[in-house]
Design an enzyme around this catalytic site. Sequence first.
Site, PDB file in Angstrom:
ATOM      1  N   CYS A  37      44.380  64.380  13.619  1.00 30.65           N
ATOM      2  CA  CYS A  37      43.273  63.876  13.451  1.00 30.65           C
ATOM      3  C   CYS A  37      42.047  65.025  13.585  1.00 30.65           C
ATOM      4  CB  CYS A  37      43.179  62.531  13.984  1.00 30.65           C
ATOM      5  SG  CYS A  37      41.672  61.720  13.053  1.00 30.65           S
ATOM      6  N   GLU A  75      51.067  58.898  15.681  1.00 33.10           N
ATOM      7  CA  GLU A  75      51.478  57.805  16.595  1.00 33.10           C
ATOM      8  C   GLU A  75      51.261  56.488  16.063  1.00 33.10           C
ATOM      9  OE1 GLU A  75      46.944  58.630  16.912  1.00 33.10           O
ATOM     10  OE2 GLU A  75      48.762  59.824  16.428  1.00 33.10           O
ATOM     11  N   HIS A 108      47.525  59.951  11.695  1.00 32.11           N
ATOM     12  CA  HIS A 108      47.871  59.704  12.898  1.00 32.11           C
ATOM     13  C   HIS A 108      49.512  59.165  12.959  1.00 32.11           C
ATOM     14  CE1 HIS A 108      43.986  59.367  14.798  1.00 32.11           C
ATOM     15  NE2 HIS A 108      43.638  58.917  13.786  1.00 32.11           N
TER      16      HIS A 108
END
Length: 209
Positions: free
Chosen positions: A84, A190, A188
């Site tokens: 990001c 995650e 992202h």
Amino acid sequence: MAEVTALIDYGAGNLHSVENALGKAGAKVTVTSDPDVVRAADRIVLPGVGSFKACALGLRKVTGMIAALEERVLVGGAPFLGICVGMQLLATRGLEHGTTKGLRWIEGEVHLIEPSDASIKVPHMGWNDVAIMPHARGHEVIDEGEAYFLHSYHFAATDPHTIAAMTDHGEGLVAAVARDNILGVQFHPEKSQAYGIAMLERFLNWDPR
């Protein structure tokens, strides 16, 4: 001995979620703001949440960190992943809240997303396709699929050969940049469920030499 992945703590990243995702991918993670730990790491991950300016200033406030990153990544060749705003910091400069110098590892500027269609909302938020650019590096890590994005600014890379992947949000937006042993993703991993964990697994096995 297992490889150590240094996850950089500079007060501007979603550290807990990224650490958990790296752990699920099989990494031995050390969350650190210590430049000496970075110099000894096998792989390095730089997260980032918030504005380009705040993240850049936060990173510069960690004494010796940028020098350690340059030594380990640019000179030592350690595989690097920016996530990001951590990816955006690779740019020459960011134009959020004024002009702020980036790391200048990949030439380009970070601009506000300004779609020509007023119905296209900013920020670009949610799941979107990741399309591979066949001429770029990083294909050992980045794959076609859907990932989770959340950003209002985008990386306008100067050299198209550094664009590893694109996405579409009213216009083409850079989803990933890469050169040599350096990789950055706008999305992202995650938060990208199976797609993101698989990408992190490939990063942990990436040998860009």
